[in-house]
Each structure stands twice: as C-alpha cells, then as structure tokens.
Design an enzyme around this catalytic site. Structure first.
Site, PDB file in Angstrom:
ATOM      1  N   CYS A  92       0.830  -1.209   0.000  1.00 22.21           N
ATOM      2  CA  CYS A  92       0.000   0.000   0.000  1.00 22.21           C
ATOM      3  C   CYS A  92       0.862   1.256   0.000  1.00 22.21           C
ATOM      4  O   CYS A  92       0.339   2.359  -0.178  1.00 22.21           O
ATOM      5  CB  CYS A  92      -0.880   0.082   1.240  1.00 22.21           C
ATOM      6  SG  CYS A  92      -1.931  -1.317   1.526  1.00 22.21           S
ATOM      7  N   HIS A 112     -10.154  -3.463   4.476  1.00 24.08           N
ATOM      8  CA  HIS A 112     -10.817  -4.492   3.674  1.00 24.08           C
ATOM      9  C   HIS A 112     -12.198  -4.784   4.262  1.00 24.08           C
ATOM     10  O   HIS A 112     -12.675  -5.914   4.216  1.00 24.08           O
ATOM     11  CB  HIS A 112      -9.983  -5.778   3.664  1.00 24.08           C
ATOM     12  CG  HIS A 112      -8.844  -5.735   2.698  1.00 24.08           C
ATOM     13  ND1 HIS A 112      -8.122  -6.844   2.342  1.00 24.08           N
ATOM     14  CD2 HIS A 112      -8.309  -4.721   1.980  1.00 24.08           C
ATOM     15  CE1 HIS A 112      -7.181  -6.518   1.470  1.00 24.08           C
ATOM     16  NE2 HIS A 112      -7.267  -5.230   1.246  1.00 24.08           N
ATOM     17  N   GLU A 133     -26.984  11.729   9.405  1.00 21.57           N
ATOM     18  CA  GLU A 133     -26.321  12.416  10.522  1.00 21.57           C
ATOM     19  C   GLU A 133     -24.817  12.119  10.548  1.00 21.57           C
ATOM     20  O   GLU A 133     -24.003  13.016  10.800  1.00 21.57           O
ATOM     21  CB  GLU A 133     -26.974  11.983  11.846  1.00 21.57           C
ATOM     22  CG  GLU A 133     -26.325  12.524  13.104  1.00 21.57           C
ATOM     23  CD  GLU A 133     -26.496  14.029  13.297  1.00 21.57           C
ATOM     24  OE1 GLU A 133     -27.310  14.640  12.564  1.00 21.57           O
ATOM     25  OE2 GLU A 133     -25.798  14.590  14.166  1.00 21.57           O
ATOM     26  N   HIS A 183     -12.894  -4.751  -3.213  1.00 23.17           N
ATOM     27  CA  HIS A 183     -11.623  -4.835  -2.503  1.00 23.17           C
ATOM     28  C   HIS A 183     -11.718  -4.119  -1.150  1.00 23.17           C
ATOM     29  O   HIS A 183     -11.634  -4.780  -0.116  1.00 23.17           O
ATOM     30  CB  HIS A 183     -10.538  -4.223  -3.414  1.00 23.17           C
ATOM     31  CG  HIS A 183      -9.168  -4.166  -2.842  1.00 23.17           C
ATOM     32  ND1 HIS A 183      -8.038  -4.089  -3.629  1.00 23.17           N
ATOM     33  CD2 HIS A 183      -8.728  -4.145  -1.568  1.00 23.17           C
ATOM     34  CE1 HIS A 183      -6.967  -4.052  -2.851  1.00 23.17           C
ATOM     35  NE2 HIS A 183      -7.353  -4.077  -1.594  1.00 23.17           N
TER      36      HIS A 183
END
Ligand code: ZN
Length: 221
Positions: A92, A112, A133, A183
């Site tokens: 990532c 995930h 809200e 994903h």
C-alpha cells in the site's frame, strides 16, 4: 496503550515520540483487525508524525504487530528505518504516499471492510448517500448534503492501483476516501484521529447504504 485516552497524554498526542507512534500504529491495527477491516493480513494504517511516516509491513498478521516491526519513511517515501526480520514494506506504500503528498494527510488507512467492499458492488463510478447524521463526521459535510466517494477498479497487484488512486484523489477534491471495487477503501485525515473518525463514519455510511438498498430504500433520496 490505554494511556493514550488519558487527558494528559491526549494533549501530547499532537507530538508523539517515535516509540509512541510505533505503538499507536500497532494499537490501531489491532482495533481495525477487531472491526474486520484487516483480516487475512489485509488492510493497515500509516501515520505521519514529525515529518516521518510510520507504516506496517506487508502480509503480516495485523493484530500481532509489534512496535519494532514498523517501517519509517521520509516525506518522499524513502525508507529511513526498516525492521529487518525478512519483513517487506507494505504494498500500500505508494498509495498511502499519494494521500500524504496530494492531500497533505497526517494519517492514511486501508480497510478491507465488508461494508466498503459491498458498497462498491452497488454503485458505478461513485458511492453516493445523503441526509445522514453520520456525514457530519466527515470534514466538509453536513447532515443534509450529498456525500460521494469515487470508486476505482481493482488490479491484480495492490501497487498497480497507485495511478488510478492518484487520479481519483485529484478529481474528487471534497472526498477523504477512495473505494476500490470488490476490494476495500483508502481513507485519510489531517491527523490519525481524523483519519480514524473518517474511516468509522464512511464505514457506517457504506453499511447504511447497502442495507437501505436491500430494503428498497434509495440512499440518495
Ligand atoms: Zn488491500
């Protein structure tokens, strides 16, 4: 690390020590694991503190992370400290870097969550909901606004998402999140607290929209 919630430590948390930041990454990974956001080694969080970025390694049990397992990067994404032990930087990492660099984020997380994943099966290019809200927990949105989150298509390798994620971030300046089809979601905030709040509010809204659609209610009505 329950001390984080004490009033004295809360004030200090705007400038955490490197060790406190490492511990915080582990604590948040455990929280996210318990929410089902980081099961099967997926997902994770990174935090920017005093100009350095703290990031969990790739493919590890996120609920068992230890402070010494954390990578430290500079603001350009170059590795400053690595844990060794055969651990690899998160896939990532280039995606997190886009949120840091394009949005000046203070923390970025990847979830995930089943709610996020299911939401991507119900919309084409953008998740959309209004009159909720919980939208107030996302900076820039009120309870009666329409909240949108762009959806990008998934790729075989997480790092290949980087270009389309950067494009979605630039094309949707109001959004603090990008969904990835079937994903999960990337979410950020100006600091770790806001990123966590954003992630919780978005997740609630994803679940709400999916459930509304199941019941034949239009989430944008
Ligand atoms: Zn992922």
């Amino acid at each position: 690390m329950e001390s984080i919630s004490s009033p004295t430590k809360e004030k200090l948390s705007s400038s955490l020590t490197p060790q406190q930041t490492r511990e915080l990454v582990c604590e948040l990974c455990r929280n996210f694991y318990n929410l089902g956001w980081a099961s099967g080694t997926g997902g994770g969080i990174s935090i920017k503190e005093n100009g350095k970025i703290y990031m969990a390694p790739s493919g590890v049990q996120k609920e068992r992370l230890k402070p010494e397992n954390i990578f430290v990067l500079d603001a350009q994404g170059e590795t400053l400290e690595e844990p060794g032990q055969g651990l690899k930087l998160s896939q990532c990492s280039p995606l997190f870097m886009h949120a840091y660099q394009i949005r000046n984020a203070g923390a970025v997380l990847h979830s995930h969550s089943l709610n996020a994943m299911m939401a991507t099966t119900q919309y084409d290019t953008h998740f959309r909901i209004r009159n909720m809200e919980m939208q107030k927990g996302v900076e820039g949105f009120g309870a009666f606004d329409t909240l949108e989150v762009p959806i990008i298509e998934n790729t075989a390798y997480e790092c290949d998402l980087a270009d389309s994620l950067a494009e979605a971030i630039r094309n949707n300046p109001k959004s603090h999140a990008v969904l990835v089809r079937r994903h999960g979601v990337y979410v950020w905030g100006k600091d770790w607290k806001q990123a966590k709040t954003h992630a919780e509010c978005y997740d609630y809204l994803f679940e709400a929209a999916v459930r509304m659609k199941q019941m034949g209610i239009d989430p944008t009505a």
